[in-house]
Enzyme design. Structure first.
Site: not given
Ligand code: NVA
Ligand code: CP
Length: 302
Positions: A101, A128, A131, A223, A262, A290
């Site tokens: 990540r 992502h 997701q 989102d 998500c 997931r």
């Molecule tokens: N768009 C959000 C998704 C979190 C799972 C982010 O990148 O923070």
């Molecule tokens: N949706 C998602 O990826 O959640 P987290 O940021 O908690 O991993």
């Protein structure tokens, strides 16, 4: 498949098999399998995570593997500390796979080139894919098919939305329409240009809510308005308020239209609490899925 980095790299048949297998596995209730026996996967998080961390950790263990979970603060990676390439090379000395990540999608691309190990994208600033797969699985589970489903995305075109755009381009049979203010769309286009990614989305982006399109929606998704690590100081939040998923919005969609997100969500910011906590919300089903899609990704790779 060596890596799982973006939906666009999967063929349509790889995508549909993965979703069908995930659903079958969920329905069969077969928890323990041995695809990862003796293998250790490193999960590295440059940004926070609750669901991704847990679901990958548990998926890997259910497949017989083990995990080492590292946060940014735990290791030397950083501008004046240790380079991406030395970090990735080090992971490769001990592990069997990398789940990353990252702040910058380029880190994932570099890792996939530098390392002989499989690399899985657990979220970047651009995408992502895990997701999106969980969302697709949720719709398949709900409706039996993705054919002819009408999906509406509300608000900023985030990393999650970008993966949905990639899935839409695979022609799985669903339509996608995005309702996003023009200034926020411009921000998305600028970011994509930095990565040489085409932003020709045909006529799927609308700068106001289109009532006629919404009336046919089987699913409404959104989102957070503030993605992790995004520079939002020049964004006008008054513009995006029109795109909050409210009860009024859901009432304009089909009566059985589902709400997806998500997570984590900001209640009463991008979505009304009564929508996300209401009967048509599928956010927990989506989050649980997931686990199943990620197990299938791991089974295909290892
Ligand atoms: N768009 C959000 C998704 C979190 C799972 C982010 O990148 O923070
Ligand atoms: N949706 C998602 O990826 O959640 P987290 O940021 O908690 O991993």
């Amino acid at each position: 498949m060596k890596n799982f980095i973006d939906i666009k790299e999967l063929s349509k048949s790889e995508l549909t098999s993965l979703l069908d297998d995930a659903l079958q596995n969920k329905r069969s209730k077969t928890t323990i399998q041995n695809h990862l026996n003796g293998k250790n996967l490193v999960l590295f998080f440059e940004k926070k995570s609750t669901r991704t961390r847990l679901s990958f950790d548990i998926a890997i263990k259910q497949l017989g593997g083990s995990t080492t979970i590292l946060n940014k603060e735990d290791i030397h990676l950083g501008n004046d500390k240790e380079s991406v390439s030395d970090t990735i090379n080090t992971f490769g000395l001990y592990a069997d796979g990398l789940i990353l990540r990252v702040n910058d999608h380029k880190t994932i691309m570099s890792a996939s080139k530098l390392s002989h190990l499989p690399v899985i994208n657990a979220l970047s600033n651009l995408s992502h894919p895990c997701q999106c797969l969980a969302g697709l699985m949720t719709l398949l589970e709900e409706r039996g098919s993705l054919e002819k489903l009408n999906i509406v995305w509300m608000g900023p075109i985030t990393n999650v939305a970008n993966s949905w755009i990639e899935a839409f381009k695979k022609e799985l049979g669903f339509s996608l329409n995005i309702f996003c203010p023009e200034a926020w769309f411009e921000k998305y286009k600028k970011k994509m240009q930095e990565y040489d990614i085409s932003t020709d989305l045909g006529d799927i982006v609308h700068h106001h809510i289109n009532d006629q399109i919404l009336a046919h929606a089987d699913a409404v998704m959104t989102d957070t308005w503030k993605s992790m690590g995004e520079d939002t100081k020049n964004l006008d939040y008054d513009l995006i308020k029109e795109f909050r998923v409210t009860e009024k919005v859901m009432n304009m969609a089909k009566s059985d239209s589902v709400f997806m997100h998500c997570l984590p969500a900001n209640r009463n910011e991008e979505v009304e609490a009564s929508v996300i906590d209401g009967n048509n919300s599928r956010v927990w089903q989506e989050a649980r899925n997931r686990l199943f899609v990620q197990k299938e990704i791991l089974k295909v790779i290892f």
